[in-house]
Write an enzyme that holds these catalytic residues in place. Structure first.
Site, PDB file in Angstrom:
ATOM      1  N   ARG A 177       0.846  -1.218   0.000  1.00  0.00           N
ATOM      2  CA  ARG A 177       0.000   0.000   0.000  1.00  0.00           C
ATOM      3  C   ARG A 177       0.876   1.261   0.000  1.00  0.00           C
ATOM      4  O   ARG A 177       0.572   2.245  -0.681  1.00  0.00           O
ATOM      5  CB  ARG A 177      -0.951  -0.029   1.204  1.00  0.00           C
ATOM      6  CG  ARG A 177      -2.036  -1.071   1.026  1.00  0.00           C
ATOM      7  CD  ARG A 177      -2.918  -1.180   2.228  1.00  0.00           C
ATOM      8  NE  ARG A 177      -3.664   0.033   2.462  1.00  0.00           N
ATOM      9  CZ  ARG A 177      -4.239   0.304   3.629  1.00  0.00           C
ATOM     10  NH1 ARG A 177      -4.110  -0.535   4.649  1.00  0.00           N
ATOM     11  NH2 ARG A 177      -4.924   1.417   3.792  1.00  0.00           N
ATOM     12  N   GLN A 187      -9.824   9.091   8.099  1.00  0.00           N
ATOM     13  CA  GLN A 187      -9.622   7.686   8.471  1.00  0.00           C
ATOM     14  C   GLN A 187      -8.527   7.088   7.588  1.00  0.00           C
ATOM     15  O   GLN A 187      -8.071   5.972   7.844  1.00  0.00           O
ATOM     16  CB  GLN A 187     -10.904   6.884   8.274  1.00  0.00           C
ATOM     17  CG  GLN A 187     -12.082   7.352   9.104  1.00  0.00           C
ATOM     18  CD  GLN A 187     -13.347   6.619   8.723  1.00  0.00           C
ATOM     19  OE1 GLN A 187     -13.666   5.556   9.263  1.00  0.00           O
ATOM     20  NE2 GLN A 187     -14.078   7.150   7.776  1.00  0.00           N
ATOM     21  N   ASN A 188      -8.125   7.832   6.565  1.00  0.00           N
ATOM     22  CA  ASN A 188      -7.173   7.317   5.592  1.00  0.00           C
ATOM     23  C   ASN A 188      -5.753   7.385   6.115  1.00  0.00           C
ATOM     24  O   ASN A 188      -5.405   8.312   6.872  1.00  0.00           O
ATOM     25  CB  ASN A 188      -7.262   8.107   4.272  1.00  0.00           C
ATOM     26  CG  ASN A 188      -8.650   8.031   3.650  1.00  0.00           C
ATOM     27  OD1 ASN A 188      -9.421   7.102   3.960  1.00  0.00           O
ATOM     28  ND2 ASN A 188      -9.002   9.001   2.830  1.00  0.00           N
ATOM     29  N   VAL A 189      -4.958   6.431   5.716  1.00  0.00           N
ATOM     30  CA  VAL A 189      -3.550   6.406   6.159  1.00  0.00           C
ATOM     31  C   VAL A 189      -2.626   6.871   5.033  1.00  0.00           C
ATOM     32  O   VAL A 189      -1.421   6.917   5.213  1.00  0.00           O
ATOM     33  CB  VAL A 189      -3.147   4.978   6.636  1.00  0.00           C
ATOM     34  CG1 VAL A 189      -3.933   4.617   7.891  1.00  0.00           C
ATOM     35  CG2 VAL A 189      -3.344   3.935   5.559  1.00  0.00           C
ATOM     36  N   HIS A 217      -6.626   7.133  12.123  1.00  0.00           N
ATOM     37  CA  HIS A 217      -6.214   5.734  11.999  1.00  0.00           C
ATOM     38  C   HIS A 217      -4.743   5.617  11.657  1.00  0.00           C
ATOM     39  O   HIS A 217      -4.285   4.553  11.218  1.00  0.00           O
ATOM     40  CB  HIS A 217      -7.059   5.021  10.920  1.00  0.00           C
ATOM     41  CG  HIS A 217      -8.478   4.830  11.340  1.00  0.00           C
ATOM     42  ND1 HIS A 217      -9.471   4.469  10.447  1.00  0.00           N
ATOM     43  CD2 HIS A 217      -9.104   4.955  12.539  1.00  0.00           C
ATOM     44  CE1 HIS A 217     -10.639   4.373  11.078  1.00  0.00           C
ATOM     45  NE2 HIS A 217     -10.428   4.675  12.346  1.00  0.00           N
ATOM     46  N   CYS A 258      10.578   0.872  21.942  1.00  0.00           N
ATOM     47  CA  CYS A 258      10.795   2.147  22.672  1.00  0.00           C
ATOM     48  C   CYS A 258       9.635   3.115  22.518  1.00  0.00           C
ATOM     49  O   CYS A 258       9.614   4.177  23.129  1.00  0.00           O
ATOM     50  CB  CYS A 258      12.092   2.796  22.167  1.00  0.00           C
ATOM     51  SG  CYS A 258      11.949   3.485  20.495  1.00  0.00           S
TER      52      CYS A 258
END
Ligand code: BV8
Length: 235
Positions: A57, A89-91, A107, A118
């Protein structure tokens, strides 16, 4: 007169840029089981499979461009005199690349990595794998995409809820209204008396909760809506 706007976007706003949606007939979840690639359990069971999914993606997004809907939202943000917040909501990074700045990725973002050892976050453009090294702690074997999976708490929810409580216009764009808590935002906005608008290819699962709807491709309905709003015809 509108004084405070909250906009929610989903995968549909990026569809005409060439990025698959999730729940359309040819969508991502028609090809991949979300439990394998979008849950902490799936990552624990087979991290290489999840890295492969996000590497694909992340690589695909580099080949596409923001579309007229992304550009119209950036224009609205910079031309609108009141409060403005874009929650996606999109990455993917298409909103930023179109010029949006007052933006929350609830998101997460797949061009960012999170180290499970860490807790450090770092920009991540390339392939990620179990061998990837954390730029902060230098350890390998603990990197994951900085995205919110099912069962994980979406980011900046307090800031989002405060904006919903204060807005007088809520616009939902390109989302099927299936995934919570995002799918519940329209009702939170309604409770505080906001005008609610859905701009989507087809009625979403929550369409009945919107005061107004305009159904069609985002590259048409979003610029039309922004033009009406900025010219005063859309209040
Ligand atoms: C959580 C990872 C709690 C990133 C994704 C009730 C309340 C709270 C939670 C739940 C609840 N009921 C169930 C839940 C759990 C769950 C959930 O909602 N499940 C659903 C399926 C029932 N929610 C969660 O787990 C969330 N976390 O609630 O945590 C908590 C509390 C305490 C402590 C810890 C935790 C987390 C949800 C996030 C999951 N992550 N993906 C990634 O890989 O991308 S989900 C995935 O769905 C994406 O993030 C995506 O953004 C999101 C929503 O999908 P859409 O964007 O709407 O895309 P979709 O394909 O569905 O629809 C596209 C639309 O566009 C369609 O309507 C189509 O018609 C339209 N369209 C198409 N082309 C166009 C177009 N429109 C315009 N123009 C076009 N050209």
């Amino acid at each position: 007169m509108t004084s405070s706007i909250v906009i929610l976007t989903g995968a549909g706003i990026s569809a005409e840029s060439g990025i698959s949606t999730f729940r359309d007939p040819d969508g991502i979840w028609a090809k991949v089981d979300y439990r394998e690639v979008a849950t902490p359990e799936g990552f624990a069971a087979n991290p290489a499979r999840v890295h492969q999914f996000y590497n694909w993606r992340r690589k695909n997004v580099r080949t596409v461009e923001p579309n007229a809907a992304h550009v119209a939202l950036a224009r609205l943000e910079h031309a609108f005199p009141g409060d403005f917040l874009l929650v996606t909501q999109n990455v993917d990074s298409l909103h930023e690349r179109a010029g949006s700045q007052r933006l929350i990725h609830m998101h997460g973002q797949h061009d960012q990595a999170l180290c499970n050892a860490c807790g450090g976050r770092s920009a991540w453009e390339d392939e990620m794998s179990l061998e990837s090294r954390c730029p902060a702690c230098e350890q390998t074997g603990h990197m994951r995409p900085d995205v919110v999976w099912f069962g994980e708490m979406p980011y900046q929810m307090e800031r989002i809820q405060a904006a919903l409580a204060a807005c007088d216009l809520f616009v939902s764009i390109g989302t099927s209204g299936n995934v919570y808590p995002a799918a519940g935002f329209v009702r939170e906005a309604q409770v505080t008396g906001a005008r609610t608008v859905e701009l989507n290819l087809e009625p979403s699962a929550g369409a009945a909760h919107f005061d107004e709807t305009d159904h069609g491709p985002a590259t048409r309905v979003v610029p039309d809506f922004v033009e009406r709003l900025l010219s005063g015809r859309g209040r």
